[in-house]
Design an enzyme around this catalytic site. Structure first.
Site, PDB file in Angstrom:
ATOM      1  N   ASP A 104     119.090  68.382  90.723  1.00 41.90           N
ATOM      2  CA  ASP A 104     119.089  69.072  89.429  1.00 41.90           C
ATOM      3  C   ASP A 104     117.677  68.977  88.852  1.00 41.90           C
ATOM      4  OD1 ASP A 104     121.772  68.561  90.126  1.00 41.90           O
ATOM      5  OD2 ASP A 104     122.393  68.638  88.030  1.00 41.90           O
ATOM      6  N   LYS A 165     122.826  75.947  85.415  1.00 39.81           N
ATOM      7  CA  LYS A 165     123.411  74.855  84.645  1.00 39.81           C
ATOM      8  C   LYS A 165     123.108  75.083  83.167  1.00 39.81           C
ATOM      9  CE  LYS A 165     123.261  69.768  84.749  1.00 39.81           C
ATOM     10  NZ  LYS A 165     122.622  68.628  85.426  1.00 39.81           N
ATOM     11  N   LYS A 194     127.209  75.100  87.244  1.00 45.09           N
ATOM     12  CA  LYS A 194     127.571  73.721  86.948  1.00 45.09           C
ATOM     13  C   LYS A 194     127.545  73.519  85.438  1.00 45.09           C
ATOM     14  CE  LYS A 194     126.065  68.900  87.459  1.00 45.09           C
ATOM     15  NZ  LYS A 194     125.085  67.967  88.069  1.00 45.09           N
TER      16      LYS A 194
END
Length: 236
Positions: A104, A165, A194
C-alpha cells in the site's frame, strides 16, 4: 484463500469475513514476538493478509510462506507524500525482495493539487515497476476536490495500480459505502477496491463489502470476525 468477491455478502457470518480482511498491526515499538504472533493469528483465522511494518517483512515472510496468507506492508505512510519518487521506488524494490506480496502506498497529494499530473502518475508507476507486486494506492479522497478525485483515480490506474483505496487510515476518513461505491464505479481493467479507515464492526465491514470492496484494512479484525466490535473499539 477464499475468493473475495462482493456477491451474496449479506449471508456471510462474521467469521466468514476473515478472507476479506487485511489484519493490520502497524505501531511503534512492536516486538518480534508480537509480530510473529500477529502472523500466526492471520493464519489461524484465515485473514487475507497480515499487514505489518516493512521493517518486519523479513521475519514474517518465513512465518507466512506456503500458508496462502498475503504479506502486506505500507510505504510513504502514515504521513503520505513525503518521500522522493526515487526513494519510494528503491524502498519498494527492497520490500518486495524481502518477501512482501502486496504494498500500500501514499500518493503525492500536493503534486496533484499543483497540477503536476505526470509527476503524480510517475511516482506511482515507479513503485509498480520497481516492486513487481500488486500496489494499492491510498488516494486520501477527503483531501481532494471532486475534480481532483476524478484525476487521481484515472492517474493511479494509468500508473498500473492493482487496487484503489479510499484513504490511508481513520485519521483521514472513516471507511464508508459512498467512498467505496465511488471507486468501484470508476475502477476498470481489473482494478479492485480496498476500504480502509476505522473499520470496527461486523455490520460496517459487511456494508463496505456490499458496496464493492474486496479487501478491508483494519486493526480490529479479531473484533469484526467475532462480532464483538463496537464504536468504542480501537481501529486504524
Amino acid at each position: 484463500m477464499t475468493d473475495t468477491t462482493a456477491t451474496g455478502t449479506a449471508t456471510l457470518s462474521p467469521a466468514e469475513l476473515a478472507p476479506y480482511i487485511q489484519h493490520t498491526k502497524i505501531e511503534t515499538g512492536i516486538t518480534r514476538d508480537a509480530m510473529i504472533a500477529h502472523a500466526r493469528e492471520a493464519i489461524e483465522h484465515g485473514f487475507n493478509a497480515a499487514m505489518i511494518p516493512a521493517s518486519w517483512v523479513r521475519e514474517v515472510a518465513g512465518e507466512l510462506a506456503g500458508t496462502g496468507v498475503e504479506l502486506a506492508t505500507a510505504l510513504d505512510f502514515p504521513t503520505v507524500g513525503v518521500m522522493t519518487s526515487a526513494g519510494k521506488a528503491a524502498e519498494a524494490e527492497s520490500i518486495a525482495k524481502l518477501g512482501a506480496t502486496q504494498l500500500d502506498i501514499g500518493v503525492q497529494v500536493g503534486w496533484l493539487k499543483s497540477g503536476m499530473y505526470d509527476a503524480f502518475r510517475d511516482d506511482i508507476a515507479g513503485v509498480v515497476k520497481a516492486s513487481g507486486i500488486p500496489i494499492k494506492v491510498m488516494l486520501e479522497l477527503p483531501l481532494l476536490t471532486d475534480s481532483e478525485k476524478e484525476t487521481a483515480v484515472e492517474l493511479a490506474m494509468e500508473a498500473g495500480a492493482a487496487f484503489l483505496k479510499n484513504a490511508s487510515s481513520g485519521q483521514v476518513e472513516t471507511a464508508n459505502p459512498d467512498s467505496i461505491r465511488y471507486l468501484v464505479e470508476r475502477a476498470r481493467d481489473g482494478v479492485k477496491v480496498k476500504a480502509s479507515g476505522s473499520i470496527k464492526t461486523y455490520s460496517q465491514a459487511l456494508g463496505l463489502i456490499d458496496a464493492g470492496a474486496v479487501l478491508l484494512g483494519t486493526s480490529a479484525g479479531m473484533a469484526i470476525i467475532s462480532d464483538t466490535g463496537t464504536e468504542s473499539t480501537t481501529s486504524y
